[in-house]
Design an enzyme around this catalytic site. Structure first.
Site, mmCIF file in Angstrom:
data_model
loop_
_atom_site.group_PDB
_atom_site.id
_atom_site.type_symbol
_atom_site.label_atom_id
_atom_site.label_comp_id
_atom_site.label_asym_id
_atom_site.label_seq_id
_atom_site.Cartn_x
_atom_site.Cartn_y
_atom_site.Cartn_z
ATOM 1 N N THR A 115 0.847 -1.189 0.000
ATOM 2 C CA THR A 115 0.000 0.000 0.000
ATOM 3 C C THR A 115 0.883 1.239 0.000
ATOM 4 O OG1 THR A 115 -1.808 -1.100 1.134
ATOM 5 C CG2 THR A 115 -1.744 1.291 1.297
ATOM 6 N N LYS A 162 -7.910 1.360 -2.387
ATOM 7 C CA LYS A 162 -7.432 0.875 -1.085
ATOM 8 C C LYS A 162 -7.512 1.989 -0.041
ATOM 9 C CE LYS A 162 -5.205 -1.611 2.052
ATOM 10 N NZ LYS A 162 -3.900 -2.212 2.157
ATOM 11 N N LYS A 198 0.911 5.290 8.478
ATOM 12 C CA LYS A 198 1.246 5.415 7.054
ATOM 13 C C LYS A 198 -0.018 5.567 6.196
ATOM 14 C CE LYS A 198 2.382 1.510 4.782
ATOM 15 N NZ LYS A 198 1.621 1.111 3.563
#
Lengths: 307, 307
Positions: free
Chosen positions: B102, B179, B248
């Protein structure tokens, strides 16, 4: 009040929740006297189901076996119970007073104390699951002594799903405390859903595909799946719950957290976002309309995908 | 790379996700060469399943039919693909490069451009559903041309649930964009769940009853039901996802929203809350450990009910 449904119920508050709840009681054979501050429209509908219309809370309460309060907020609850022609002074000793509105836990304790002063039995009983109001399928969170819960159970099982009538504590306010935990999650989730679907459109994704994918993934939530389709369809006619309700309910959450010395972040910012929505004129619309706030706040055309 | 599984896969990154994914490929009969910057422990486990250990990304890549990147973040992806002994210069033209980490949509576009410069085919393919990594049951969100998706499908269907392999856009970065929509919801929901369960304890409610009630009500979410029990049990040994991952991922969400001119509130504050959690030393624990931040921040004893 007994299982025989002989005693009359004073039902105070005929709004989006109260009206279908009173109708559920009437259809189940309870004698009900109804009061609402607003004009007679709701009362007329309920009269057709056999309700007795009352000109004041006191008139509804006189001779009642129990009083149910389903008004919008604490101010209205205070008015119908303690205001001029209020219900409390008209109720016979030991009568049940069931507060089904969502108010602050501290406010429910306050009303409980006022009832106790008058020798009345008080049950704190906020509900969840709006669409179940018309089908007797609400969930109910109860704060009060065992005996009071037992006395109220026949009425509660008419209004609520018996598997979702939860006795969560013995004090007035405990039901409200549990309700506010649910409202914290629900309110934050409506905000997150608005942000997610607005961002999907803005990022050039197909928002319907985003809804399908996230709805089956770790980001899913009850609110995402329930409000998401209305956000995608732009369907904001008030259904059961308007945006202003979350201004109130998240205010309760954050005030309670302040009293308890617990810092909240997501709940605090979600409250501010609902207030922004209300300030933007969306308060009377379905709470799914919160997505319009993000569409308006974004630079460029509202909700226009950008790629 | 064909359905015959003849071509070797270069698998780069053997962390909490990469290791079970590489094992899934090996068990399904794919020849796999593995590389990880960390000591040989993970490689030894995979060698037992038939993996070839590689001393560098380039060594894994030489002669490979496809390269899969499953490192932690963009910096690591850059290092294994473009750094010294990086994979890109060792891959034959037209080889598939599948980025399953990701990263930001813009960073995926950047890596896609670097691959295109070298005549390689790039597929943006982040995954969701960590526990499914060991069972080939991940969901995968794909950004890339139809032909590239078709070429990668046999490998993707080994790693993912075929019903949850979603082709969401034709550009590199589209998979990451989808995502991030999921991560926005998931991250905010972990924060909301922490706040709700901490507030329940603080308000004198039974947090397990609160979990049961809210989990069946409008406040429920996938994260509430998944992380809630670990929060209640104080079970914070890293399972699949550590708290730092959401530092993150929510950073990606908010940076993307900044680029797109969309104000976010819940996502922004959730990012700050995860950063507070990391600053409090919780970054390497299971992300359910975020509830400890609230327990510590509250006045009085951590997590102690107050009534």
């Amino acid at each position: 009040m007994g299982d025989d449904r002989a005693g009359r119920i004073a039902f105070l508050g005929l709004g989006a929740m109260g009206r279908p709840m009173a109708a559920t009681l009437l259809r189940a054979g309870w004698p009900v006297a109804v009061f609402d501050v607003r004009p007679a429209e709701a009362r007329a509908e309920l009269a057709a189901l056999g309700a007795e219309g009352a000109a004041s809370p006191a008139a509804a309460a006189r001779g009642a076996a129990a009083a149910v309060v389903m008004v919008r907020d604490f101010a209205q609850a205070g008015a119908v119970l303690l205001g001029p022609d209020g219900a409390l002074d008209a109720l016979a000793p030991a009568t049940l007073v069931i507060l089904m509105s969502t108010v602050a836990p501290a406010d429910a304790r306050e009303l409980g104390a006022r009832c106790a002063d008058r020798g009345l039995r008080f049950l704190d009983a906020p509900v969840s699951g709006g669409p179940g109001a018309a089908e007797g399928a609400l969930s109910v969170m109860l704060g009060g002594p065992d005996e009071t819960v037992a006395a109220a159970r026949p009425l509660l099982e008419t209004l609520g799903d018996p598997a979702k009538i939860w006795h969560v504590g013995r004090r007035a306010g405990d039901g409200q405390a549990m309700k506010m935990i649910n409202q914290l999650m629900a309110g934050v989730n409506i905000v997150a859903t608005s942000e997610a679907l607005a961002l999907a459109a803005r990022a050039g994704l197909d928002p319907r595909q985003a809804f399908a994918i996230v709805g089956e993934s770790a980001g899913s939530s009850w609110m995402f799946r329930d409000r998401g389709p209305r956000m995608l369809d732009g369907q904001f006619t008030p259904a059961r719950s308007v945006l202003d309700i979350f201004v109130k309910d998240l205010g309760i959450v954050n005030d309670a957290a302040d009293d308890l010395g617990l810092p909240l972040f997501a709940a605090a910012v979600a409250h501010q976002v609902f207030k922004l929505g209300a300030a933007a004129g969306l308060g009377g619309e379905d709470d799914a309309g919160l997505i319009r706030l993000y569409q308006r706040l974004a630079a460029g055309e509202a909700g226009e995908p950008r790629g």
